[in-house]
Write an enzyme that holds these catalytic residues in place. Structure first.
Site, PDB file in Angstrom:
ATOM      1  N   LYS A   1       0.045 -11.023   6.046  1.00  0.00           N
ATOM      2  CA  LYS A   1       0.161  -9.693   6.684  1.00  0.00           C
ATOM      3  C   LYS A   1      -1.159  -8.975   7.189  1.00  0.00           C
ATOM      4  O   LYS A   1      -2.041  -8.828   6.347  1.00  0.00           O
ATOM      5  CB  LYS A   1       0.821  -8.625   5.742  1.00  0.00           C
ATOM      6  CG  LYS A   1       1.040  -7.333   6.293  1.00  0.00           C
ATOM      7  CD  LYS A   1       1.371  -6.190   5.231  1.00  0.00           C
ATOM      8  CE  LYS A   1       1.458  -4.810   5.718  1.00  0.00           C
ATOM      9  NZ  LYS A   1       1.465  -3.735   4.730  1.00  0.00           N
TER      10      LYS A   1
ATOM     11  N   SER B   1       0.900  -1.293   0.143  1.00  0.00           N
ATOM     12  CA  SER B   1      -0.194  -0.102   0.115  1.00  0.00           C
ATOM     13  C   SER B   1       0.724   1.212   0.110  1.00  0.00           C
ATOM     14  O   SER B   1       0.649   2.195  -0.549  1.00  0.00           O
ATOM     15  CB  SER B   1      -1.122   0.061   1.320  1.00  0.00           C
ATOM     16  OG  SER B   1      -1.674  -1.067   1.302  1.00  0.00           O
TER      17      SER B   1
ATOM     18  N   GLY C   1       0.890  -5.530  10.574  1.00  0.00           N
ATOM     19  CA  GLY C   1       1.097  -4.707   9.584  1.00  0.00           C
ATOM     20  C   GLY C   1       1.339  -3.299   9.869  1.00  0.00           C
ATOM     21  O   GLY C   1       0.981  -2.413   9.166  1.00  0.00           O
TER      22      GLY C   1
ATOM     23  N   SER D   1      -3.137  -5.983   8.682  1.00  0.00           N
ATOM     24  CA  SER D   1      -3.092  -4.626   9.144  1.00  0.00           C
ATOM     25  C   SER D   1      -4.142  -4.011   9.808  1.00  0.00           C
ATOM     26  O   SER D   1      -4.232  -2.859  10.062  1.00  0.00           O
ATOM     27  CB  SER D   1      -2.700  -3.624   8.004  1.00  0.00           C
ATOM     28  OG  SER D   1      -1.617  -3.928   7.181  1.00  0.00           O
TER      29      SER D   1
ATOM     30  N   VAL E   1       5.633  -5.927   9.034  1.00  0.00           N
ATOM     31  CA  VAL E   1       5.575  -5.053   7.743  1.00  0.00           C
ATOM     32  C   VAL E   1       5.207  -3.584   8.102  1.00  0.00           C
ATOM     33  O   VAL E   1       4.049  -3.481   8.237  1.00  0.00           O
ATOM     34  CB  VAL E   1       4.837  -5.577   6.574  1.00  0.00           C
ATOM     35  CG1 VAL E   1       4.980  -5.012   5.164  1.00  0.00           C
ATOM     36  CG2 VAL E   1       5.233  -6.985   6.385  1.00  0.00           C
TER      37      VAL E   1
END
Length: 333
Positions: free
Chosen positions: A202, A83, A228, A204, A245
């Protein structure tokens, strides 16, 4: 014969070769005691910002410059076209070229995750294969969301199964409800964790209870959970996440790797103190000011941030000052 079946048949030897065991730099905390993941995701991954020139073309020279600076930070690997990489604004050829550029500059002992999620299953398969050919070690596949009302558990399981059957590289699921309006359902995660070519997620969303349940429900699988965001990294590790991440790693990579290290050593007081200083800056470069804020902050720490692609707009002078104050108040500037 279906596209995914044809690709799986032709690429299965490559898939087997790529399921290598990563160097044991750090043990993923979500790995069940006594087991070894086929690919250890333990550690910090910055989701790279894509640098653009003043005319909004991808600036590969500046990308290489940022990569040289990141080389001294003990990241587990890098994420390209997540993103924060403004991937919806890049053409398919640009996406592949960015992955190729990063792979050439990245040491082989560092993992490269490449975002390959598209709205259709067929397009996702095609881009995933292209990412593998460009040198990605894993594909990060975001949930399709344009027809989110139709994205039932069954539809998402079918989508990810088709993609993972066809992919020559391992797949990491990607749930980012702030952008997609869609949480990958827990039932889908548990089912997909059993797929031999899906190695993690992942997440988020920031729901620590959900993350802990993912770790618990997939503990018998070769499957790892990645936080995330830097804002809940410590809490994620506490419930068994393997790594993170984190957008903030583009700016404060060393402190985030230090937080990762402290958690793994069980130095929870020091980890808590550091986590507290990261929460407000993280919020500033994610929910508050987004990618324009992230790129502005990168410039204060010696990286190239540069402009975003339209329609993302630059920060106003007042926003820049607020962003700077947030970093200063927490001792980073």
């Amino acid at each position: 014969m279906a596209l995914s079946t044809r690709l799986t048949s032709s690429l299965r030897p490559a898939l087997a070769a790529l399921r290598w065991v990563a160097p044991r730099q750090c043990r993923g905390l979500s790995t069940p005691q006594g087991s070894e993941p086929s690919l250890d995701l333990g550690g910090i991954f910055p989701p790279l910002a894509t640098p653009f020139s003043p005319t909004q073309e991808v600036d590969y020279a500046q990308l290489e410059g940022n990569l040289r600076r990141y080389a001294s930070i003990p990241f587990r690997g890098l994420v390209v076209l997540g993103s924060n990489g403004e991937y919806p604004y890049l053409a398919a050829r640009e996406r592949v070229d960015v992955v190729s550029c990063v792979r050439r500059a990245l040491p082989r002992d560092r993992l490269l995750l490449a975002g390959s999620g598209c709205e259709s299953t067929q397009a996702t398969i095609e881009l995933t294969v292209s990412m593998a050919e460009a040198g990605a070690d894993m594909a990060l596949v975001v949930t399709p969301c344009y027809y989110r009302g139709a994205m039932t558990t069954a539809a998402l399981v079918h989508h990810y199964t088709e993609v993972s059957d066809a992919s020559p590289i391992p797949v990491v699921l990607y749930s980012v409800p702030a952008n997609t309006g869609l949480d990958l359902p827990m039932e889908a995660v548990i089912t997909l964790a059993q797929h031999p070519n899906i190695i993690g997620i992942k997440d988020s969303g920031g729901d620590i209870t959900r993350m802990g349940l993912m770790v618990h429900k997939t503990r018998q699988e070769d499957f790892q959970v990645l936080a995330g965001s830097a804002g809940f990294l410590l809490a994620s590790y506490a419930v068994g996440a393997s790594g993170g991440v984190c957008a903030l790693a583009n700016v404060l990579g060393d402190p985030l790797c230090q937080l990762d290290h402290l958690c793994r050593k069980g130095q929870w007081q020091e980890a808590r103190d550091l986590q507290h200083r990261l929460i407000e800056p993280n919020t500033a470069v994610t929910r508050r000011f987004g990618i324009p804020g992230l790129k502005k902050a990168m410039e204060w720490f010696g990286y190239y941030g540069g402009p975003c692609r339209a329609p993302l707009a630059p920060l106003s002078p007042a926003q820049v000052e607020e962003l700077r104050s947030t970093f200063s108040a927490n001792g980073w500037l």
